[in-house]
Each structure stands twice: as structure tokens, then as C-alpha cells.
Scaffold this motif. Sequence first.
Motif, PDB file in Angstrom:
ATOM      1  N   SER A 173       0.825  -1.210   0.000  1.00 21.58           N
ATOM      2  CA  SER A 173       0.000   0.000   0.000  1.00 21.58           C
ATOM      3  C   SER A 173       0.855   1.253   0.000  1.00 21.58           C
ATOM      4  O   SER A 173       0.523   2.238  -0.672  1.00 21.58           O
ATOM      5  CB  SER A 173      -0.923   0.021   1.215  1.00 21.58           C
ATOM      6  OG  SER A 173      -1.853  -1.012   1.100  1.00 21.58           O
ATOM      7  N   SER A 174       1.945   1.230   0.750  1.00 20.34           N
ATOM      8  CA  SER A 174       2.812   2.409   0.766  1.00 20.34           C
ATOM      9  C   SER A 174       3.416   2.630  -0.613  1.00 20.34           C
ATOM     10  O   SER A 174       3.421   3.764  -1.117  1.00 20.34           O
ATOM     11  CB  SER A 174       3.935   2.241   1.792  1.00 20.34           C
ATOM     12  OG  SER A 174       3.382   1.950   3.036  1.00 20.34           O
ATOM     13  N   THR A 234      -1.703   0.758  -8.059  1.00 17.83           N
ATOM     14  CA  THR A 234      -1.328   2.100  -8.506  1.00 17.83           C
ATOM     15  C   THR A 234      -2.262   2.586  -9.605  1.00 17.83           C
ATOM     16  O   THR A 234      -2.822   3.685  -9.537  1.00 17.83           O
ATOM     17  CB  THR A 234       0.115   2.106  -9.031  1.00 17.83           C
ATOM     18  OG1 THR A 234       0.969   1.584  -8.024  1.00 17.83           O
ATOM     19  CG2 THR A 234       0.549   3.511  -9.395  1.00 17.83           C
ATOM     20  N   GLN A 273      -3.373  12.145   8.492  1.00 12.71           N
ATOM     21  CA  GLN A 273      -3.568  13.010   7.323  1.00 12.71           C
ATOM     22  C   GLN A 273      -4.364  14.257   7.678  1.00 12.71           C
ATOM     23  O   GLN A 273      -4.042  15.360   7.243  1.00 12.71           O
ATOM     24  CB  GLN A 273      -4.268  12.216   6.214  1.00 12.71           C
ATOM     25  CG  GLN A 273      -4.331  12.944   4.877  1.00 12.71           C
ATOM     26  CD  GLN A 273      -5.574  13.805   4.738  1.00 12.71           C
ATOM     27  OE1 GLN A 273      -6.563  13.589   5.423  1.00 12.71           O
ATOM     28  NE2 GLN A 273      -5.499  14.793   3.856  1.00 12.71           N
ATOM     29  N   THR A 290      -6.372   0.702  -0.874  1.00 16.72           N
ATOM     30  CA  THR A 290      -5.525  -0.432  -1.246  1.00 16.72           C
ATOM     31  C   THR A 290      -5.236  -1.304  -0.029  1.00 16.72           C
ATOM     32  O   THR A 290      -5.179  -2.519  -0.138  1.00 16.72           O
ATOM     33  CB  THR A 290      -4.195   0.036  -1.863  1.00 16.72           C
ATOM     34  OG1 THR A 290      -3.513   0.861  -0.930  1.00 16.72           O
ATOM     35  CG2 THR A 290      -4.432   0.803  -3.147  1.00 16.72           C
ATOM     36  N   ALA A 317      -3.627  10.824  -1.336  1.00 20.72           N
ATOM     37  CA  ALA A 317      -2.736   9.758  -0.900  1.00 20.72           C
ATOM     38  C   ALA A 317      -3.404   8.909   0.170  1.00 20.72           C
ATOM     39  O   ALA A 317      -3.313   7.677   0.158  1.00 20.72           O
ATOM     40  CB  ALA A 317      -1.440  10.355  -0.369  1.00 20.72           C
ATOM     41  N   THR A 319       0.845   3.974  -2.878  1.00 21.46           N
ATOM     42  CA  THR A 319       0.526   5.366  -2.564  1.00 21.46           C
ATOM     43  C   THR A 319       1.561   6.304  -3.182  1.00 21.46           C
ATOM     44  O   THR A 319       1.218   7.305  -3.818  1.00 21.46           O
ATOM     45  CB  THR A 319       0.463   5.573  -1.038  1.00 21.46           C
ATOM     46  OG1 THR A 319      -0.442   4.623  -0.489  1.00 21.46           O
ATOM     47  CG2 THR A 319       0.013   6.965  -0.695  1.00 21.46           C
ATOM     48  N   VAL A 362      -5.852   6.589  -1.415  1.00 24.72           N
ATOM     49  CA  VAL A 362      -5.143   5.493  -2.073  1.00 24.72           C
ATOM     50  C   VAL A 362      -4.710   4.472  -1.036  1.00 24.72           C
ATOM     51  O   VAL A 362      -4.950   3.274  -1.175  1.00 24.72           O
ATOM     52  CB  VAL A 362      -3.904   6.013  -2.836  1.00 24.72           C
ATOM     53  CG1 VAL A 362      -3.097   4.849  -3.392  1.00 24.72           C
ATOM     54  CG2 VAL A 362      -4.318   6.954  -3.948  1.00 24.72           C
ATOM     55  N   PHE A 363      -4.103   4.974   0.024  1.00 27.45           N
ATOM     56  CA  PHE A 363      -3.590   4.060   1.043  1.00 27.45           C
ATOM     57  C   PHE A 363      -4.719   3.239   1.662  1.00 27.45           C
ATOM     58  O   PHE A 363      -4.635   2.020   1.753  1.00 27.45           O
ATOM     59  CB  PHE A 363      -2.848   4.851   2.129  1.00 27.45           C
ATOM     60  CG  PHE A 363      -2.240   3.973   3.179  1.00 27.45           C
ATOM     61  CD1 PHE A 363      -1.000   3.383   2.977  1.00 27.45           C
ATOM     62  CD2 PHE A 363      -2.918   3.709   4.357  1.00 27.45           C
ATOM     63  CE1 PHE A 363      -0.446   2.553   3.932  1.00 27.45           C
ATOM     64  CE2 PHE A 363      -2.374   2.878   5.315  1.00 27.45           C
ATOM     65  CZ  PHE A 363      -1.126   2.291   5.108  1.00 27.45           C
TER      66      PHE A 363
END
Lengths: 560, 374
Positions: A81-82, A164, A278, A224, A217, A85, A220-221
Amino acid sequence: MLTAWFARFRWRHFGFWNLITLASALLFFMLLVLPLIRLVIASFSPARGVPTTDFSVWATYAEFFTFRYYYGTLLNSLFVSSLATVFAVLIGFPLAYLITRVELPGKLFLRAAVVLTFVSPPFIGAYAWILLLGRNGLFTRTLETVGISLPSVYGWQGIVLVFTLQAFPFVFLLVSSGLRSIDQSLEDAAINLGQTRLGALRTVILPLMIPSISTGALLVFVTTFSDFGTPMIIGEGFRVLAALIYSEFINEFGGNPRVASTLSVILLTVTVGALLIQRAYAKRASFGQDAMKPLGVYRLARGGGILAGVFVFGGVLLALLPTLTIVVSSFLEARGPILLPRFSLEGYRLARRLPLALQNTMILVTIATLLCVFVGSLIGYVVSRQRNRLAAAIDTMSMIPFAVAGVVLGVSLSITFGGAPFFLAGTGTILVLSYFIRRLPYTVRSVSGMLQQLGEQQEEASVNLGVPPALTFLWVTVPQLTPALMSGALLTWATTAREFNSTVMLYVAQTRTLPVEVFTQVLQGNFGAASVVGTVLIMTTVVPIVVLFKVFGKDEEFLT
Amino acid sequence: MSVSPESTTRLRIENLVVQFPGLRAVDDVSLDVQPGEFFSLLGPSGCGKTTLLRTIAGFYRQDHGSIFFNEQAIDHIPAHKRDTGMVFQHYAIFPHLSVRQNVAYGLRTRPGTKPEKAERVREALELVDLEELAERKPRQLSGGQQQRVAVARAIVIQPRVLLMDEPLANLDAKLRVRLRTDLRRLQQRLGTTTIYVTHDQEEALSLSDRIAVMFDGRVHQVGAPEEIYSTPTHRKVAEFVGEGNYLPGSVREASSSHVAVHVAGGHTLRAAVPGSGLVATGAELVASFRLHHAEVLRSANGATDNTLSGTVLHRIYLGDIVRYLIDIGDGQTVMAEHYAGRNDVRVRHGDTLTLRVPQDAISLFGTDGALIGR
Ligand SMILES: Nc1ncnc2c1ncn2[C@@H]1O[C@H](COP(=O)(O)OP(=O)(O)O)[C@@H](O)[C@H]1O
Ligand SMILES: [Mg+2]
């Protein structure tokens, strides 16, 4: 003090909206807070019928952090995941910036393509890339004939690739809309003070984009990190946390709710943690602003223009490739996992379970959408108009679903409502509930945002003219919200139709939906059938989006 | 439009306090507005006018005090049952309804047959001269037209009290003056008790039967326009309504008919205020006079008493009048004005001018701002 408060309370709190406020709080409590509490409790309680030697409440947690079999999945999940991201930001930001700022042909196509990627069902990418780059993949075999062998697409590399491409639209959409709030004069000022355009991007625009980038971000993180369809299809032994939850919960030998709950709590901790980090970060970097004159478009020098074009079109086509692959392959003749290069409609004729899955999707998603719109607009009103602690609490609670992964929600709802006294296991109702609570925050957010913009004066005028609050809502507020509600409904519909992670935890044969059907077919190796169902699914999500864009004149900013 | 019996409502406010976190927006306000009166709340922005108005309408609940319509306390009546017609500052026209539907809106929940209601709507539209635009959508209206829709919508329900929150503030200056007269005429015709909020002193003076001047949540003075203008009871009121000079000084002599005040530049101003017993010799106070009450002289010849002379720092030409900023010594400046005649000798920067101030034009305020006398 108390009596004064009570006097105020009595006066304010017996109207229509106080009832709604109470009901909303109750709703969030029942569908969200309670299930999460039950989840945590379940993670500490020995499951009945499951033999255990350790009666400590921490048993499963201790086990998790002792055995590599368990904690390895957490590390794996964090790893993929990182990476995803980082890559999503590296692709999404430049793509958004270039499409917004630079003269390029086919911008409409580019934006539409990104949106299409965004709404296309999860894990479809995984299986499409196998069709292309897998052992028998189209590209693999083509390139083999000329003697080139590609690195394997299976394992973590494949997962990161699919994640991605699947998730960079989050960054793209948020940055695109963020760029619209920056005024051209800011860039002009930087250039006037001696910066180059690139320097202005680095010193002025990029810092202002930090809230948008970090929100993208985060999304996304979190998505995923919570997804297990993709890793299960393309991971081949690379095990992630979400997939472990799935296999512990849906186990041929009955499953272990305690272990599944423990894993869910751990996953939840990570996603909530990411959300909180975040929020804190973006808040510091946020300068609420509006653009009088948005950033303009400029022409790049020749070489730069070509480079930008290659990057933009390359990226977008790459992201679009899986969707195209699915659609094309659904019209090919299939023999098990092998697709033959011959046109055929057999797949559609033979798709036995397709009608049921389609029908289920339509019915469940429509009900959930209608519920979302009705309840969401009431709650959105409460959140933006009621000024009491309960409304503030509802506002906070309405944020929770953003950080609760589908798997986790699936496990929680199943534990809470599956058995006595609700007995909802295996019903369509429990699926509707999960869709409803997942999408509700989006409706609430968009309604409360709209209401903030509209202001309160018109409602006050109505009340002042003698119309009670409930009727005022109906006569004054709803008509003004209607366009937003309709387009919100379409968006909810499209995104709910592709919901997979919670559905797969809660469905039974009779309530299978399109995404579940695709997944089952892929796992069984029926790639042809999977493509057929996948194509139907893509259509069900694309049609509302097209209506949204064409009829409501929305653009992709709307999706954020 | 017929005048309903309710339109002769007396509005009484007793010791009203409205608090926001950390702020008393309305601070112990008491008012008694007579039936049919046109009553203005005048004060600078942020002084609590809107808050007071919205409390009357029932959108805020006061922390202390009561509001009465005639003898009935309305404190526990919710906003939608208060029967107050409000004209909002930004009009709050319903954008999805036509002009006619906007005006008819308040009748939806009120008794009456359809034809009756249609007739009332027609009358209201006629009163504000909007019949031709009845089928338009608000989007297609100018600011002035929207304002009239807002007024028609508020009066059609024949409210007990008409509440207007700076209804003209968003219009351009010319239109503002014209609609002012229209509003006043309309109100006189209907006879509805009206509370009118404004920060524009000219508007308040020209429209109102009485005015309440507010600062920081408090009412400082209530009175007829002439009274507010000519006998302000507080320096703040004086400064807000009309323009004047305020000269700090000390009492040189106080008699039963006069107070002589020593001001900057060695000048002495004598005020026709019976001062003995009120002020002591040497006490600090502020002498003030309205700009137009002082006479501007080219030279001090002959004028000895009650004059201020100094050098001109600025000349400000305003068309029909000319103003001068004059340094009278010790760093004190005063403003002077006179009507620009056709053959005026041009006064330049640096010239010396003398101001003569009639004794009965001078008011004295204490250093706390309270009026000592005039
Ligand atoms: N809803 C509110 N919450 C907190 N403070 C408020 C609110 N409404 C007004 N205020 C404050 O109360 C004071 C008076 O405001 P207002 O009544 O709107 O003044 P005016 O209408 O005279 O300009 C101001 O300082 C304002 O900031
Ligand atoms: Mg105001």
C-alpha cells in the motif's frame, strides 16, 4: 446554570428536527458504532465451539504479533500500500497538473478515461493484467515469440502495479479540483518576483496542493490497504492482511470470528490512524482560498510538449488498458482460462448466473441508493443546521465510514446482525445496510456542503412567514437540493454497484452481485465468463456516470 | 390592502439580553414601540441590531428579559407562529419560485380560500408595483425589484410587526433614496408597527417616527429624529449621527448661564450651558459643535469671543460645500465647512482661517462621553 440550559433545551428541542437528530444519532449508533463495538468485543472473547488453550483476552492479539504467518501479512500490506501510494502520487499529480495547465489535444478524452478507470470495478485490473502479462498472457506470448521474457506479474509487483493504476485517479481528481482554487495571480506574482514557471510550481503551487495531495494519498492508502480482491487474484502466495481476514472469516471449516475480528481491529487501527495523521497534517497546510481567475493554460516548448504528451497519454492508456481488455475479451471464445482470438457471443449466452447477479445488483443498489438520498439529506441538514452537541456527534460519526474498510464493515455487520435477534445473515437486507452505511457519509457531506453554500436565510424567511420547519424543509430546502441530490444518487448508484469487499463477506448464493460473480469466475479460472460479467458490471457503472456528465453537465471534479 | 386589527400591535421589550459565546450581542435593551410606529434601530455594524431583530422574530432565544406583543409575552412562541413579517438583508427570495409564488408563500399555511389568497397576493404586488413581473423567476430581477418582492412577501401575511434588516443596504445610492420614500409611504398606508434596522443615519433620520441608537449591544438614546440629531445624550450618539468637532479642554469658569472652556491653542469656547453646580473649575471635558453651526471667516477682524483660528492643512472640495481641516495649535485639528459660493476666494494650504462658534451651538460632554449640557 442547569436550569438555564434546561429552559433553552425545552424551547429548542421538541421540534421536527430534534426528532430527526435523535433518529440520526440512533441510526449511526446502530449501524456503525454498535457493530464496531461488537467487533472489538468479539476480538477479546473466545469463540464458542472453537477449541482454545489460552483464555487470556489478549490471546489472539498475542498470537498475531508472535507468528510470522499473521504479522507478516500486516507488513506485506503496509509494503504494497505504501508503494502504491507513492506511485499513485508520482503519476496522479503530474498527470493532473499537465492536463490542467498544458496545451494538449484530447483533454476531454483524457479526463473521461481517468474517470472510467476510477469507476471500473476493483480487482478487474488484476485479472486483466493476468490476461495480458500472466503466464499465458497476450503480451507474454507475443514477446516470447521474439525472444523477450518479461518479469513476472504475479506477487507483490503485480499487486503494486494494479493498485497504482486503480487508485491514482484519487490523487488526480483531488489535485485537479485543488488546482482550480489557485488563482493565476499567485503564479504571476512568483514569476514577477523572479521564479521560472517550474520554480513557481515548486515554491507556490506545490505547497498549496499539499492538502489535496495528502487527501488523495490517504484515499489510495486506505482503499488499497483494505482491498483483498486484487492480492488474491494476482498475489499468488503474497499474503495481505485483508485477504487473511477474508479467509479466516469465510472458511470452509466454519471460520473463526475471533481471529477475523482481531485482524479487523488491527486493520481498522491502521486505516483510522492514517486518517487521523492526514487530517492533522492537511489542516496545518490548509489555507482556505478561492480563485477569482483560475490558473491558465500554457504551451510547452516543443520537446517538453512531446514529452508531456507521451507521459499523459501513456499513463492514461495504461490505466484504461484493463477495462478495454475485459470488454474485448468478453467477446472472445473461451476455453477455461484460455481465450481464443475468435469473436463470439457464446459467453453472454452461456452466462448462467449473470441474470441473477445483475438483478440482485440492480435491486439492492437501487434500494441502498434511495435510502442514502432520503436519509442522507435529512442527516446532512441536521449536521449543517442544528447547533447542538448531538448534531456535532453525528457529524463526527458520519466521518467514521470513510476509514472503515469494506472487509471490516462486513465482519462487524455479520457479527452484529447476522444472528439473534436480527437473523439477517444471508439476506439482501444486510447487504443493503452495508451499502447504505458505506455511502451515507458521501451524501451527508455533499448535502451539508450544499446547505452551507445556500445559507440559512431562505429557510428562515419561510419560518418567519409561518411555515413550520418540516414543511419548510420540503417546500424550500428540498427543491433547491434536488439537482445535487439527483446527481449524488447517480454517483452513489455507480459506486455501490461495484462494491466488493463488504459484499463478499455478507453474500450467499441467492444474493450474489455482479462483482462477486466476477470474482468467483476468476477464482474458478473461467476467464471468459469473468469478462462477460465484468463487462456487464462496467456498463452498469459507466451508464450513470455518462448520464451525470451529459445530462447534469458535471465534470470529474464532482467525484471528489 | 386592508388594515387588519393586528396591525396595531404595540411591541414592548423588557431588559432583553442575548448572548453568544463570550459576547453580549444585546445587552439589557428595553424598548416600547407604539402601534403603527416606524421605529428604527440605528448603530454601527456589529452593534447587535440584527441580533435584536432576529430575537424578536424568534430565531434566537434571549437569555434574559421578555418581548411582548400588546400585553402578551411571546417568549415561548416558536418563530413560525410569531406572525412577524421579516425583510431580510439579502432578501432571501426563494430562487425556485416565481415572484407571485414567492409572495403567496406565506399564505400557504394560513386560512382562506384560493381566490381570497390570490386577491391578497395581487394587492401586495400592486402595492410594491410588481404586477407586471409576477411570473418572473427571481434570477431575472434587479436588486431593487428583488427588494420589493421581499417587502411584498412580508406584508401579504399582514404581520403584527414588520421587521426590516437593512433592506436598502445592497442597492446603489440613487435607488436607495427613491425606495426610502416608497417604503415610508407603504408603511404609513398599512399602519403596521415597523422595526427598521439600519446603519445609515440619513436613512434612519428621514424614515423614522423614532430612533433607538445602539452601540455594543446597548441602546444609548431613543427619540424622534430631530431630538437624536440636535440633542444627542452621548458623545457616541453625536459622533454617529451627524458630523462635529470634539475638543478636549478644561473648565475655566462655570456660571449659572455659561461654561467657559479652555481648549487647544489658547482658545476659549463659551457654551450657553448653566454650569454652576454641574462642573467644577479645572474639570476636564469635551466641547463640541456641529460642522455647519460654525461660521468660517477669512480673518479674525472683529470676532473675538468664541473663535478658533489656525492654519489650513487641507482643503476638501465636495461640490456644493468646501471643507477645511484647520490646525488650531497644540496639534489639535478642527474641521470646518461652508457652502461653495460662485465667487469664493480660493483658500490655500497654509492660509489662516477663523471659525466662529455660536454659544448655543456648543454641547459639553464629560470625558466618559455623557452629555453635560448644551
Ligand atoms: N450567530 C452568531 N454567533 C456568534 N456571534 C454572533 C452571531 N451573530 C452575530 N454575532 C456577533 O454579535 C455581534 C452583533 O452582531 P449583529 O447583531 O449581526 O450586528 P449588526 O446587525 O448590528 O451589524 C457581532 O459582534 C457579531 O459578530
Ligand atoms: Mg446586521
